[in-house]
Scaffold this motif. Structure first.
Motif, short mmCIF file in Angstrom:
data_model
loop_
_atom_site.label_atom_id
_atom_site.label_comp_id
_atom_site.label_asym_id
_atom_site.label_seq_id
_atom_site.Cartn_x
_atom_site.Cartn_y
_atom_site.Cartn_z
N UNK A 52 58.47 -78.11 56.11
CA UNK A 52 59.38 -78.71 56.40
C UNK A 52 60.10 -79.49 54.97
N UNK A 53 61.27 -79.30 55.02
CA UNK A 53 61.93 -79.71 53.53
C UNK A 53 62.76 -81.05 54.22
N UNK A 54 62.30 -82.18 53.62
CA UNK A 54 63.08 -83.37 53.98
C UNK A 54 64.17 -83.50 53.52
N UNK A 55 64.70 -82.97 52.25
CA UNK A 55 66.06 -83.17 52.02
C UNK A 55 66.77 -82.07 51.95
N UNK A 56 68.02 -82.07 52.27
CA UNK A 56 68.82 -80.89 52.46
C UNK A 56 69.61 -81.00 51.05
N UNK A 57 69.87 -79.46 50.67
CA UNK A 57 70.84 -79.58 49.27
C UNK A 57 72.12 -79.64 50.08
N UNK A 58 72.78 -80.35 49.15
CA UNK A 58 74.68 -80.41 49.57
C UNK A 58 75.19 -80.59 48.21
N UNK A 59 76.45 -80.28 48.28
CA UNK A 59 77.17 -80.70 46.99
C UNK A 59 78.27 -82.02 47.02
N UNK A 60 78.44 -82.78 46.23
CA UNK A 60 79.01 -84.06 46.29
C UNK A 60 80.26 -83.92 45.23
N UNK A 61 81.41 -84.18 45.77
CA UNK A 61 82.89 -83.88 45.12
C UNK A 61 83.31 -85.48 44.95
N UNK A 62 83.74 -85.82 43.84
CA UNK A 62 84.35 -87.11 43.61
C UNK A 62 85.75 -86.88 43.16
#
Length: 115
Positions: A52-62
């Protein structure tokens, strides 16, 4: 002016940035992030072992947008990022009092360089 903090799936990053360009937004900061929301991680297999991977990879755009292109920008982001599945992401909107371009001293919309 508004600061848009956009969290999206990595595979949607290029679609969202292209959509932002179509409404006249070229200035943005992009970061690789990890997080947890309703999705609560993922189960994956590595060398035959499930974990189980608790944190999912995402991209943040500001990016900061002027008020006149705020609504078109939101529509473009949502159209580009939506898959209809859990984990599509979020858009956080923050009011911005001022923006100053350091090189020229321009303020507000002039400092953004948007249409």
């Amino acid at each position: 002016m508004k600061l848009l903090t956009i969290i999206v799936r990595p595979e949607k990053l290029s679609s969202v940035t292209a959509a932002l360009h179509t409404v006249g937004i070229s200035g943005m900061t992009i970061s690789d992030v990890r997080g947890q929301g309703i999705q609560k991680g993922v189960r994956t297999h590595y060398r035959g072992v499930e974990y189980q991977t608790d944190f999912v990879l995402k991209n943040k755009i500001e990016t900061v947008v002027s008020d006149d292109i705020y609504e078109p920008a939101l529509e473009a982001i949502i159209d580009a990022a939506r898959t209809g599945s859990i984990g599509d992401g979020k858009i956080f909107v923050t009011e911005i009092a001022d923006v100053i371009r350091i090189r020229t001293g321009e303020h507000g919309k002039d400092a953004l360089g948007q249409k």
